[in-house]
Design a protein around this motif. Structure first.
Motif, PDB file in Angstrom:
ATOM      1  N   VAL A 291      -6.762  10.553  -5.354  1.00 34.25           N
ATOM      2  CA  VAL A 291      -6.885   8.915  -5.002  1.00 34.25           C
ATOM      3  C   VAL A 291      -8.100   8.281  -3.787  1.00 34.25           C
ATOM      4  O   VAL A 291      -8.049   9.247  -2.842  1.00 34.25           O
ATOM      5  CB  VAL A 291      -5.329   8.528  -4.100  1.00 34.25           C
ATOM      6  CG1 VAL A 291      -5.608   7.352  -4.146  1.00 34.25           C
ATOM      7  CG2 VAL A 291      -4.368   8.490  -5.361  1.00 34.25           C
TER       8      VAL A 291
ATOM      9  N   PHE B 158       2.133   2.144  -3.266  1.00 35.12           N
ATOM     10  CA  PHE B 158       1.583   2.043  -4.282  1.00 35.12           C
ATOM     11  C   PHE B 158       0.801   3.903  -4.358  1.00 35.12           C
ATOM     12  O   PHE B 158       1.265   4.666  -5.019  1.00 35.12           O
ATOM     13  CB  PHE B 158       0.148   1.219  -4.058  1.00 35.12           C
ATOM     14  CG  PHE B 158      -1.189   2.407  -4.865  1.00 35.12           C
ATOM     15  CD1 PHE B 158      -1.266   2.291  -6.506  1.00 35.12           C
ATOM     16  CD2 PHE B 158      -1.632   2.830  -4.219  1.00 35.12           C
ATOM     17  CE1 PHE B 158      -2.842   2.688  -6.919  1.00 35.12           C
ATOM     18  CE2 PHE B 158      -2.766   3.708  -4.896  1.00 35.12           C
ATOM     19  CZ  PHE B 158      -2.900   3.256  -6.155  1.00 35.12           C
ATOM     20  N   LEU B 159       1.096   4.699  -2.464  1.00 36.45           N
ATOM     21  CA  LEU B 159       0.485   6.113  -2.823  1.00 36.45           C
ATOM     22  C   LEU B 159       2.148   6.134  -3.037  1.00 36.45           C
ATOM     23  O   LEU B 159       1.883   6.994  -3.584  1.00 36.45           O
ATOM     24  CB  LEU B 159       0.904   6.089  -0.728  1.00 36.45           C
ATOM     25  CG  LEU B 159      -0.797   4.791  -0.598  1.00 36.45           C
ATOM     26  CD1 LEU B 159      -1.313   5.266   0.693  1.00 36.45           C
ATOM     27  CD2 LEU B 159      -2.168   5.921  -0.985  1.00 36.45           C
TER      28      LEU B 159
ATOM     29  N   SER C 109       4.677  10.696  -9.021  1.00 38.87           N
ATOM     30  CA  SER C 109       3.889  10.834 -10.401  1.00 38.87           C
ATOM     31  C   SER C 109       4.017  12.436 -10.964  1.00 38.87           C
ATOM     32  O   SER C 109       4.516  13.109 -10.360  1.00 38.87           O
ATOM     33  CB  SER C 109       2.272  10.726 -10.610  1.00 38.87           C
ATOM     34  OG  SER C 109       2.401  10.721 -11.650  1.00 38.87           O
TER      35      SER C 109
ATOM     36  N   THR D  33      -7.311   8.493 -10.215  1.00 37.46           N
ATOM     37  CA  THR D  33      -6.223   8.173 -11.035  1.00 37.46           C
ATOM     38  C   THR D  33      -5.581   6.723 -10.073  1.00 37.46           C
ATOM     39  O   THR D  33      -4.940   6.393 -10.603  1.00 37.46           O
ATOM     40  CB  THR D  33      -5.772   8.943 -10.884  1.00 37.46           C
ATOM     41  OG1 THR D  33      -5.264   9.695  -9.778  1.00 37.46           O
ATOM     42  CG2 THR D  33      -5.039  10.345 -11.355  1.00 37.46           C
ATOM     43  N   GLY D  34      -6.451   7.235  -9.123  1.00 39.37           N
ATOM     44  CA  GLY D  34      -5.866   5.533  -7.954  1.00 39.37           C
ATOM     45  C   GLY D  34      -7.022   5.311  -7.137  1.00 39.37           C
ATOM     46  O   GLY D  34      -7.464   6.252  -6.445  1.00 39.37           O
ATOM     47  N   ILE D  35      -7.700   3.606  -7.090  1.00 35.07           N
ATOM     48  CA  ILE D  35      -8.109   2.789  -5.869  1.00 35.07           C
ATOM     49  C   ILE D  35      -8.205   2.476  -5.619  1.00 35.07           C
ATOM     50  O   ILE D  35      -6.820   1.189  -5.425  1.00 35.07           O
ATOM     51  CB  ILE D  35      -9.283   2.634  -6.642  1.00 35.07           C
ATOM     52  CG1 ILE D  35     -10.385   4.289  -7.711  1.00 35.07           C
ATOM     53  CG2 ILE D  35     -10.497   2.215  -5.168  1.00 35.07           C
ATOM     54  CD1 ILE D  35     -11.187   3.428  -8.629  1.00 35.07           C
ATOM     55  N   LEU D  36      -7.680   2.641  -4.164  1.00 32.25           N
ATOM     56  CA  LEU D  36      -7.204   1.668  -3.380  1.00 32.25           C
ATOM     57  C   LEU D  36      -7.812   1.273  -2.103  1.00 32.25           C
ATOM     58  O   LEU D  36      -8.472   2.035  -1.158  1.00 32.25           O
ATOM     59  CB  LEU D  36      -5.291   2.372  -2.134  1.00 32.25           C
ATOM     60  CG  LEU D  36      -4.661   1.453  -1.707  1.00 32.25           C
ATOM     61  CD1 LEU D  36      -4.183  -0.083  -1.931  1.00 32.25           C
ATOM     62  CD2 LEU D  36      -3.747   1.899  -1.249  1.00 32.25           C
TER      63      LEU D  36
ATOM     64  N   GLU E 200       0.869  -1.088   0.513  1.00 31.82           N
ATOM     65  CA  GLU E 200       0.037  -0.063   0.127  1.00 31.82           C
ATOM     66  C   GLU E 200       0.844   1.084   0.000  1.00 31.82           C
ATOM     67  O   GLU E 200       0.258   2.206  -0.991  1.00 31.82           O
ATOM     68  CB  GLU E 200      -0.949  -0.269   1.266  1.00 31.82           C
ATOM     69  CG  GLU E 200      -2.228  -1.361   0.978  1.00 31.82           C
ATOM     70  CD  GLU E 200      -1.701  -2.442   1.716  1.00 31.82           C
ATOM     71  OE1 GLU E 200      -0.118  -2.290   1.972  1.00 31.82           O
ATOM     72  OE2 GLU E 200      -2.639  -3.386   1.961  1.00 31.82           O
TER      73      GLU E 200
ATOM     74  N   GLN F  68      -2.866  13.743  -9.394  1.00 30.84           N
ATOM     75  CA  GLN F  68      -3.371  12.654  -8.554  1.00 30.84           C
ATOM     76  C   GLN F  68      -4.885  12.833  -7.820  1.00 30.84           C
ATOM     77  O   GLN F  68      -4.755  13.304  -6.660  1.00 30.84           O
ATOM     78  CB  GLN F  68      -2.124  11.777  -8.115  1.00 30.84           C
ATOM     79  CG  GLN F  68      -1.693  11.142  -8.382  1.00 30.84           C
ATOM     80  CD  GLN F  68      -1.696  10.436  -9.177  1.00 30.84           C
ATOM     81  OE1 GLN F  68      -1.786   9.062  -9.390  1.00 30.84           O
ATOM     82  NE2 GLN F  68      -1.327  10.410 -10.791  1.00 30.84           N
TER      83      GLN F  68
ATOM     84  N   SER G 146       4.436   5.641  -5.684  1.00 29.03           N
ATOM     85  CA  SER G 146       3.930   6.236  -7.037  1.00 29.03           C
ATOM     86  C   SER G 146       3.084   7.116  -7.159  1.00 29.03           C
ATOM     87  O   SER G 146       3.261   7.999  -8.592  1.00 29.03           O
ATOM     88  CB  SER G 146       3.649   4.505  -7.705  1.00 29.03           C
ATOM     89  OG  SER G 146       2.192   4.280  -7.057  1.00 29.03           O
ATOM     90  N   CYS G 147       2.246   6.794  -6.958  1.00 29.50           N
ATOM     91  CA  CYS G 147       1.129   8.257  -6.848  1.00 29.50           C
ATOM     92  C   CYS G 147       1.899   9.928  -6.383  1.00 29.50           C
ATOM     93  O   CYS G 147       1.355  10.616  -7.484  1.00 29.50           O
ATOM     94  CB  CYS G 147      -0.212   7.824  -6.333  1.00 29.50           C
ATOM     95  SG  CYS G 147      -1.081   6.845  -6.589  1.00 29.50           S
TER      96      CYS G 147
END
Length: 468
Positions: free
Chosen positions: A25, A12-13, A19, A166-169, A9, A23, A15-16
């Protein structure tokens, strides 16, 4: 306390955050699963605004957000005492000061509280994102515990924010190997037993004393009136559902072995159609799941054929199996008697289900590492009307097969257990067959010698399950 686990997790965060694009998220998960701690750890050493939304009126929420934005250096603080509305408040995110090589980071925790006070908020964010924010050097995180709300009101096609994230976690309970880090001095057997009792929810794991025995922890932190875990289940049920008494009845029925819809309806004296609705709601908040045999076809899962309802949260299983039916005694303070006569004799049998899941998760991890005899496409339990197999792995063609038996008991596994498992292989058409035995208390010398001579047989003791 040292932050434990959640590396995927965090990666992932991160990497956002790194970017080169703006973002948005959306992060969500059931209560107590550790979302806030995860976001706080991620935000460490980053310039950020972390807004924990209160359950309050719109004006109170806006005033609290304004204070945090102004403290972070938002330029509007020079001429405003408070933002007039959410549009001007969120638009000002783009004006937050930022150091060279960093980006603006704004985290809004318990976002559903804000929407409850102002249901226009998703539309406001959608408009700002489309016309302003998506062009800025920023990362906006919307986080919430109301899982059905997030999925229906934020992520669904009907939501104004649909397609903007742009991201769903989705944050899930920890795997057993991360949960074990809360108890570094426990034996592998006690780590497995503790996981069977508490599961992978960090808040629950943190309640136990890592220097006390499993037995003492259960008595002091699960059975003692007034402790956080004693009342946790009731608190969460009242938070999530309007009819907690009915849900309590259903969950107790499942915890005590009613796993099919009709069985649950008969045990609870409710109509099957009504039970089906309650079960669906429990699945939405990740307390319950509907499990299918590993070889179930899509048509079977769509029609709920052969599906069994299981409580996914190990602590909920424990609470409904042992605490809920003994509340009268525990309210009177009879902790010793409840543990000695109701829990201790049944605890290892109770833990067997969780141990099967531990073994299946170990197989999945070994599969990712390429350590199994073949690349498995499906891993899970298998059953028909007469036979059950604790864990089965097959390749995509189903020509290669691995069958596993999991024994959470205080004596070594002997050869007859292997022979019984090998007999069950006749139920499958696979050409390449492998067998794994998982044991809490090791294997007999005869079985060990047999496995050393037979490459199709693998023995895995509980210590290997925790070997990283």
């Amino acid at each position: 306390m040292t932050f434990i686990g959640r590396q995927d997790e965090l990666d992932f965060l991160e990497s956002c955050y790194t970017s080169d694009k703006a973002q948005l998220v959306v992060m969500y998960g059931r209560r107590r699963v550790g979302k806030t701690e995860l976001l706080a750890h991620f935000a460490q050493r980053k310039s950020h605004v972390f807004f924990a939304s209160p359950s309050a009126s719109r004006d109170e929420q806006l005033a609290a957000f304004s204070r945090q934005m102004f403290a972070a250096g938002a330029p509007a603080s020079r001429y405003l005492s408070q933002y007039a509305d959410w549009e001007s408040a969120l638009k000002d995110i783009a004006n937050l000061p930022t150091a060279e090589g960093t980006r603006r980071l704004v985290i809004i925790d318990e976002f559903p509280y804000l929407v409850k006070s102002d249901n226009a908020l998703p539309s406001i964010i959608q408009n700002l994102w489309d016309h302003t924010l998506k062009h800025e050097n920023l990362m906006l995180v919307l986080c919430g515990s109301a899982m059905s709300f997030i999925e229906k009101e934020i992520l669904s096609e009907q939501s104004p924010l649909y397609g903007r994230a742009t991201g769903i976690l989705k944050v899930l309970p920890m795997p057993y190997w991360d949960a074990a880090e809360f108890f570094p001095r426990y034996s592998p057997a006690d780590k497995a037993l503790t996981y069977a009792v508490l599961g992978g929810v960090p808040h629950y794991l943190a309640q136990f004393d890592p220097d006390a025995s499993v037995k003492d922890n259960i008595k002091h932190h699960l059975l003692r009136r007034g402790t956080a875990l004693y009342s946790e289940t009731e608190f969460l049920m009242h938070q999530e559902f309007r009819e907690p008494a009915t849900y309590n009845t259903i969950l107790q029925a499942v915890a005590l072995g009613a796993t099919q819809l009709n069985d649950i309806a008969q045990r609870t004296m409710l109509q099957p159609q009504a039970v089906s609705t309650y079960l669906k709601n429990l699945i939405e908040v990740n307390i319950l799941e509907r499990e299918f045999p590993v070889d179930a076809k899509p048509a079977e899962t769509a029609k709920a054929m052969r599906g069994l309802y299981q409580i996914t949260d190990n602590y909920f299983r424990f609470w409904y199996a042992f605490v809920f039916p003994n509340r009268s005694e525990l309210e009177m303070g009879d902790i010793e008697g409840t543990y000695r006569f109701e829990i201790e004799p049944a605890l290892h049998d109770f833990a067997a289900t969780a141990f099967e899941r531990i073994c299946a998760d170990w197989l999945r991890r070994e599969n990712m590492r390429g350590s199994l005899p073949f690349r498995a496409h499906h891993i899970g339990r298998w059953w028909n009307g007469k036979t059950e197999i604790d864990v089965v792995a097959t390749d995509k063609s189903q020509r290669r097969l691995l069958l596993g038996e999991c024994k959470f008991r205080n004596k070594p596994i002997d050869i007859p257990v292997l022979r019984a498992l090998q007999d069950k292989a006749a139920l499958f058409k696979a050409e390449d067959r492998h067998f794994m035995l998982f044991a809490l208390n090791g294997f007999s010398p005869e079985l060990t010698a047999l496995a050393q001579a037979d490459p199709s047989v693998t023995l895995v003791d509980v210590a290997q399950l925790y070997h990283t």
